[in-house]
Design a protein around this motif. Structure first.
Motif, PDB file in Angstrom:
ATOM      1  N   GLN A  51      -5.606   5.394   1.264  1.00  0.00           N
ATOM      2  CA  GLN A  51      -5.425   6.401   2.318  1.00  0.00           C
ATOM      3  C   GLN A  51      -4.497   7.534   1.889  1.00  0.00           C
ATOM      4  O   GLN A  51      -4.460   8.572   2.536  1.00  0.00           O
ATOM      5  CB  GLN A  51      -4.905   5.756   3.612  1.00  0.00           C
ATOM      6  CG  GLN A  51      -5.847   4.751   4.238  1.00  0.00           C
ATOM      7  CD  GLN A  51      -7.103   5.378   4.866  1.00  0.00           C
ATOM      8  OE1 GLN A  51      -7.211   6.598   5.001  1.00  0.00           O
ATOM      9  NE2 GLN A  51      -8.058   4.547   5.232  1.00  0.00           N
TER      10      GLN A  51
ATOM     11  N   MET B 170       0.827  -1.207   0.000  1.00  0.00           N
ATOM     12  CA  MET B 170       0.000   0.000   0.000  1.00  0.00           C
ATOM     13  C   MET B 170       0.863   1.260   0.000  1.00  0.00           C
ATOM     14  O   MET B 170       2.062   1.202   0.305  1.00  0.00           O
ATOM     15  CB  MET B 170      -0.931  -0.025   1.209  1.00  0.00           C
ATOM     16  CG  MET B 170      -0.198   0.076   2.517  1.00  0.00           C
ATOM     17  SD  MET B 170      -1.033  -0.684   3.954  1.00  0.00           S
ATOM     18  CE  MET B 170      -2.737  -0.379   3.709  1.00  0.00           C
TER      19      MET B 170
ATOM     20  N   HIS C   8     -14.827   7.621  -0.958  1.00  0.00           N
ATOM     21  CA  HIS C   8     -15.305   8.159   0.322  1.00  0.00           C
ATOM     22  C   HIS C   8     -14.193   8.443   1.327  1.00  0.00           C
ATOM     23  O   HIS C   8     -14.435   9.012   2.389  1.00  0.00           O
ATOM     24  CB  HIS C   8     -16.348   7.225   0.942  1.00  0.00           C
ATOM     25  CG  HIS C   8     -15.816   5.933   1.463  1.00  0.00           C
ATOM     26  ND1 HIS C   8     -15.699   5.685   2.805  1.00  0.00           N
ATOM     27  CD2 HIS C   8     -15.363   4.820   0.843  1.00  0.00           C
ATOM     28  CE1 HIS C   8     -15.216   4.460   2.977  1.00  0.00           C
ATOM     29  NE2 HIS C   8     -15.003   3.918   1.803  1.00  0.00           N
ATOM     30  N   LYS C   9     -12.959   8.052   0.995  1.00  0.00           N
ATOM     31  CA  LYS C   9     -11.855   8.368   1.914  1.00  0.00           C
ATOM     32  C   LYS C   9     -11.341   9.786   1.684  1.00  0.00           C
ATOM     33  O   LYS C   9     -10.588  10.310   2.493  1.00  0.00           O
ATOM     34  CB  LYS C   9     -10.695   7.383   1.728  1.00  0.00           C
ATOM     35  CG  LYS C   9     -11.078   5.925   1.864  1.00  0.00           C
ATOM     36  CD  LYS C   9     -11.386   5.538   3.293  1.00  0.00           C
ATOM     37  CE  LYS C   9     -11.599   4.021   3.362  1.00  0.00           C
ATOM     38  NZ  LYS C   9     -11.923   3.565   4.692  1.00  0.00           N
TER      39      LYS C   9
HETATM   40  N1  PLP Z   1      -7.637  -0.043   1.525  1.00  0.00           N
HETATM   41  C1  PLP Z   1      -7.403   0.731   2.589  1.00  0.00           C
HETATM   42  C2  PLP Z   1      -5.996   1.129   2.905  1.00  0.00           C
HETATM   43  C3  PLP Z   1      -8.461   1.153   3.401  1.00  0.00           C
HETATM   44  O1  PLP Z   1      -8.199   1.917   4.469  1.00  0.00           O
HETATM   45  C4  PLP Z   1      -9.779   0.748   3.076  1.00  0.00           C
HETATM   46  C5  PLP Z   1     -10.902   1.136   3.939  1.00  0.00           C
HETATM   47  O2  PLP Z   1     -10.745   1.323   5.129  1.00  0.00           O
HETATM   48  C6  PLP Z   1      -9.974  -0.041   1.937  1.00  0.00           C
HETATM   49  C7  PLP Z   1      -8.873  -0.411   1.191  1.00  0.00           C
HETATM   50  C8  PLP Z   1     -11.342  -0.502   1.530  1.00  0.00           C
HETATM   51  O3  PLP Z   1     -12.109   0.562   1.043  1.00  0.00           O
HETATM   52  P1  PLP Z   1     -13.655   0.375   0.752  1.00  0.00           P
HETATM   53  O4  PLP Z   1     -14.273  -0.118   2.028  1.00  0.00           O
HETATM   54  O5  PLP Z   1     -14.130   1.741   0.393  1.00  0.00           O
HETATM   55  O6  PLP Z   1     -13.822  -0.598  -0.335  1.00  0.00           O
END
Ligand code: PLP
Length: 377
Positions: free
Chosen positions: A175, A143, A196-197
């Motif tokens: 993130q 990530m 939505h983040k």
């Molecule tokens: N990847 C990361 C680093 C996340 O923090 C999140 C959600 O918390 C996700 C993926 C998954 O995102 P979503 O629930 O919008 O599919």
């Protein structure tokens, strides 16, 4: 209520809401329909694709709209399994979000190789470099920024390393996007994000995947998105997502990162005051480059994390325990465990994640509430 849980989800930006509402009126057609109403919706999607591609630094045709990062991760790992030779391994950092980690485990089972991280929470690129001398996994997934600790990962270096070794590289930028500049992320073979983040609507996201060469679809039953992802596109959602990212990305670039440096300084001041105000408190990933908005704090030994959350809630602060808590049950954080913390230490973790509008005074008020709760425990 003062909201310190932006890493879970962030409120929709006014700009994104306006674009979303307008799109529901302006683009009523199905982008796949052959008439002009449909064509208008398709043109709007393509314009959004161009805009996002420009921010990331990739080709517009590399981008596919999805329902969010979870679907995007599932798709990339499904594609990886279907397109890799039997027996190939999948390498995933030990601190990935469960949407990557659990999906990789599901598909690859014992062929999933966890890539270790340092005690500071950074993926061990030396370990990778060494292993890549003689091995070729079907995918490496690391990530951009960790959702629990905010620790930044060396994705640029890893993308280059994978490029040299001919190993496809997946980067989960969920993130990072909207908090740090998006430029350059398009260099990763696969990139995933979720609106939505960063102030867009829920239930919409994207994958960047190579336009050339086949990507095995996850969803079947329609020829949308060049046959790569079936299902009618969420036009208002996509337009609002791109509008939100454009707004946030511009803020990230303000005055050569001055806006970011200022927010980082506020976070650091909070952490210093937390350590003095609550002796025994510890910051996970301290000393590492981290997102300006995220603090993962191991609280002094006094009570369990859930009680802290409830007590802070009563005082008007929404905070999180940090670990993915989709079932409502607390699991020990696999991220903190991978960094070497004991199970009992992880049970004392709280995550405070701010937004762009969180003021220095909000951090100050949170600190006062933490001290007051601690006294009462
Ligand atoms: N990847 C990361 C680093 C996340 O923090 C999140 C959600 O918390 C996700 C993926 C998954 O995102 P979503 O629930 O919008 O599919």
């Amino acid at each position: 209520m003062t909201y310190f849980d932006h890493n879970a989800t962030s409120p929709m930006l006014p700009e994104a809401r306006r674009v979303w509402l307008e799109a529901t009126e302006q683009f009523i057609g199905n982008p796949s329909s052959p008439h002009r109403v449909g064509a208008r919706a398709e043109a709007a999607l393509n314009e959004a694709r161009e805009r996002l591609a420009k921010m990331l630094g990739c080709d517009a045709l590399d981008l596919v709209w999805t329902s969010g990062a979870t679907e995007s991760a599932n798709w990339v790992l499904h594609h990886t399994l279907r397109s890799s030779p039997p027996g190939a391994e999948c390498w995933v950092s030990a601190i990935e979000h469960p949407c990557v980690l659990e999906t990789a485990r599901h598909h690859f089972g014992t062929r999933l190789q966890l890539v270790p991280v340092t005690p500071g929470g950074v993926v061990q690129s030396n370990w990778l470099r060494e292993r890549l001398r003689s091995e070729r996994p079907a995918l490496l997934s690391v990530m951009a920024a960790n959702n629990e600790t905010g620790v930044l990962q060396p994705w640029r270096e890893l993308a280059a390393m994978c490029g040299e070794s001919g190993v496809p590289f997946l980067c989960d930028a969920t993130q990072w996007l909207g908090r740090l500049p998006a430029a350059g992320l398009g260099a990763c073979d696969f990139l995933i994000g979720s609106a939505h983040k960063f102030g867009g609507p829920r239930g919409v996201g994207f994958v960047k995947c190579p336009a050339r060469g086949r990507v095995e679809p996850l969803l079947w039953g329609g020829r949308q998105e060049e046959g790569r992802r079936a299902g009618t596109e969420n036009v208002p959602g996509v337009l609002a997502m791109v509008a939100a990212l454009a707004t946030r990305n511009a803020e990230c670039e303000t005055r050569n990162g001055e806006a970011l440096a200022h927010r980082r300084a506020i976070r650091e001041a909070f952490e210093n005051r937390l350590r003095t105000g609550l002796p025994g408190a510890e910051i996970a990933g301290a000393g590492q480059e981290r997102l300006w908005n995220t603090v993962s704090a191991l609280m002094p030994e006094a009570d369990c994390q859930r009680r802290w959350v409830v007590k802070l809630d009563k005082r008007g602060f929404a905070v999180s325990t940090g670990s993915a808590c989709s079932s409502g049950r607390e699991e020990p954080s696999h991220v903190l465990r991978a960094m070497g913390y004991s199970a009992s230490q992880t049970s004392r973790a709280l995550r405070f994640s701010a937004g762009w509008d969180t003021a220095e005074a909000d951090w100050g008020a949170l600190l006062a509430a933490l001290v007051a709760v601690h006294r009462g425990l």
